[in-house]
Design an enzyme around this catalytic site. Structure first.
Site, PDB file in Angstrom:
ATOM      1  N   GLU A 252       0.823  -1.221   0.000  1.00 48.23           N
ATOM      2  CA  GLU A 252       0.000   0.000   0.000  1.00 48.23           C
ATOM      3  C   GLU A 252       0.855   1.269   0.000  1.00 48.23           C
ATOM      4  OE1 GLU A 252      -2.723  -0.647   3.243  1.00 48.23           O
ATOM      5  OE2 GLU A 252      -3.601  -2.406   2.308  1.00 48.23           O
TER       6      GLU A 252
ATOM      7  N   GLU B  31      -6.269 -10.542  -1.765  1.00 46.16           N
ATOM      8  CA  GLU B  31      -7.141 -10.295  -0.606  1.00 46.16           C
ATOM      9  C   GLU B  31      -8.608 -10.202  -1.028  1.00 46.16           C
ATOM     10  OE1 GLU B  31      -5.769  -6.978   1.797  1.00 46.16           O
ATOM     11  OE2 GLU B  31      -3.665  -7.538   1.559  1.00 46.16           O
TER      12      GLU B  31
HETATM   13  O1  9MR Z   1      -7.976  -8.104   7.995  1.00 43.45           O
HETATM   14  C1  9MR Z   1      -7.055  -7.338   8.722  1.00 43.45           C
HETATM   15  C2  9MR Z   1      -7.705  -6.847  10.005  1.00 43.45           C
HETATM   16  O2  9MR Z   1      -7.940  -7.938  10.873  1.00 43.45           O
HETATM   17  C3  9MR Z   1      -6.822  -5.817  10.677  1.00 43.45           C
HETATM   18  O3  9MR Z   1      -7.502  -5.273  11.785  1.00 43.45           O
HETATM   19  C4  9MR Z   1      -6.458  -4.727   9.679  1.00 43.45           C
HETATM   20  C5  9MR Z   1      -5.590  -3.684  10.325  1.00 43.45           C
HETATM   21  O4  9MR Z   1      -5.059  -2.786   9.400  1.00 43.45           O
HETATM   22  O5  9MR Z   1      -5.787  -5.307   8.583  1.00 43.45           O
HETATM   23  C6  9MR Z   1      -6.617  -6.161   7.870  1.00 43.45           C
HETATM   24  O6  9MR Z   1      -5.940  -6.651   6.731  1.00 43.45           O
HETATM   25  C7  9MR Z   1      -5.581  -5.677   5.764  1.00 43.45           C
HETATM   26  C8  9MR Z   1      -4.338  -6.156   5.060  1.00 43.45           C
HETATM   27  O7  9MR Z   1      -3.327  -6.421   6.008  1.00 43.45           O
HETATM   28  C9  9MR Z   1      -3.844  -5.143   4.049  1.00 43.45           C
HETATM   29  N1  9MR Z   1      -4.884  -4.801   3.093  1.00 43.45           N
HETATM   30  C10 9MR Z   1      -6.154  -4.418   3.683  1.00 43.45           C
HETATM   31  C11 9MR Z   1      -6.637  -5.478   4.667  1.00 43.45           C
HETATM   32  C12 9MR Z   1      -8.006  -5.118   5.198  1.00 43.45           C
HETATM   33  O8  9MR Z   1      -7.948  -3.960   5.972  1.00 43.45           O
END
Ligand code: 9MR
Length: 363
Positions: free
Chosen positions: A175, A280
């Site tokens: 990101e 994802e």
């Molecule tokens: O699914 C993840 C969630 O449990 C966490 O709280 C969150 C914190 O930033 O991150 C989520 O996963 C993310 C991933 O690491 C990067 N792309 C976006 C995903 C959804 O937010």
């Protein structure tokens, strides 16, 4: 790829020219039965998501939370039956691995890697250089550029070193762009400049030369300003000989909105010689989800997976969770949910069939 070599009946049948002499068919079936006695034509594991993915030599993955992995046997039953790849939803992020400086906590990440090995699943590593989920000692440490370089290199060396040979791909950089294609402000970008990306990739390659190294992002699935900027960066990194192997398209979609340019966009990255992966995937629906929306979501899952698998260097598709029971969506997008292929009670939804059909070229 380890799974590509696993024979099963549908796969064998499709590959042999028709009309098929009965003797040859019998010999093939006999061979398959000897190699994998648990796969009988009746109890066809070939018709699971991972069965179809194995037959194509690609990955079908799921993001896995440590909570359900350690407490919910219905969850692991589905995970292990349907998926040949896993991604740690949170356990390999920096705040999880090194909550205090030099104080590592590998327990949850180790558990997932061990689980994957026991169930013949590959592991996607997620993620190394990101603006988010940094431990506070790092975020608030007021480090100099030189110190941050050393800290990032050590993190990459330590993490990739620990899982060397056990992680087939790493989201090295996550990101890193704004929606308009400019570089997003982050600890790394602000203090080190864009050069941190090449450095991180080089350090990662030195630490685990076999792992495929990715840049991963969201809202880059369409041909747009953000994906254009990433395309330019990827091209430049490759021209400089930086070990970039792939692009991860997160694909957090809204029902009915899989971008029409997605396949062409993935193809232009694949044409650079890069792997492309959907990393994802989830498709959120305003709640309560209607039957029509669930049907549309099924078509969306099929289309999104075909948009990747129809491109030459697509390595596979990962969904961001197994079941709506644990999805991040309702907590982040108020009023939305039902984003995954299984409902809260582990019943496969229409989207399961959509994804399955996307993976199965005969469907
Ligand atoms: O699914 C993840 C969630 O449990 C966490 O709280 C969150 C914190 O930033 O991150 C989520 O996963 C993310 C991933 O690491 C990067 N792309 C976006 C995903 C959804 O937010």
């Amino acid at each position: 790829m380890p799974h590509a070599s696993r024979p099963h009946h549908h796969h064998r049948r499709r590959r042999v020219p028709r009309p098929l002499p009965l003797v040859a068919a019998g010999a093939l079936l006999a061979t398959a039965a000897v190699t994998l006695p648990q796969l009988t034509p009746e109890a066809s594991a070939a018709t699971t998501l991972r069965g179809y993915a194995d037959a194509r030599g690609v990955r079908i993955g799921a993001a896995v939370g440590d909570g359900p992995l350690t407490s919910d046997s219905a969850y692991t039953t589905v995970l292990d039956r349907e998926f040949n790849s896993v991604t740690a939803e949170n356990a390999m992020k920096w705040d999880a691995l090194e909550p205090s400086r030099g104080g590592y906590n590998w327990a949850a990440a180790d558990r997932l890697v061990a689980h994957a090995a026991a169930h013949n699943q590959g592991v996607r590593g997620h993620t190394l250089a990101w603006y988010s989920q940094l431990p506070s000692w790092l975020k608030n440490g007021n480090f100099s550029a030189a110190e941050l370089n050393t800290i990032l290199k050590k993190h990459i060396d330590t993490t990739l070193g620990r899982y060397k040979g056990k992680v087939y791909a790493w989201d090295v950089v996550n990101e890193t762009f704004n929606e308009d294609g400019s570089m997003r402000s982050s600890l790394w970008q602000d203090k080190l400049g864009t050069g941190y990306i090449a450095n991180a990739l080089r350090w990662a390659h030195a630490a685990d030369p076999a792992a495929k190294l990715y840049i991963n992002d969201y809202n880059i699935e369409a041909d747009n300003a953000k994906s254009d900027a990433l395309y330019a960066l990827a091209k430049q990194l490759l021209a400089e000989g930086v070990p970039l192997n792939g692009i991860g398209f997160q694909s957090h979609f809204v029902v009915g909105q899989v971008p029409s340019t997605m396949k062409a966009n993935l193809k232009r990255f694949s044409d650079l010689g890069l792997e492309v992966s959907v990393t994802e995937l989830d498709i959120r629906i305003p709640l309560p989800a209607s039957a029509a929306e669930l049907a549309q979501q099924s078509a969306d899952y099929k289309l999104a997976s075909e948009n990747c698998l129809g491109v030459a260097r697509c390595a596979g598709v990962t969904v961001w969770g197994v079941t709506d029971k644990y999805s991040w969506i309702p907590g982040t997008f108020s009023g939305f949910g039902a984003a995954l292929p299984y409902n809260e009670s582990y019943a496969p939804k229409p989207s399961y069939t959509g994804l399955s059909n996307g993976l199965n070229p005969a469907a």
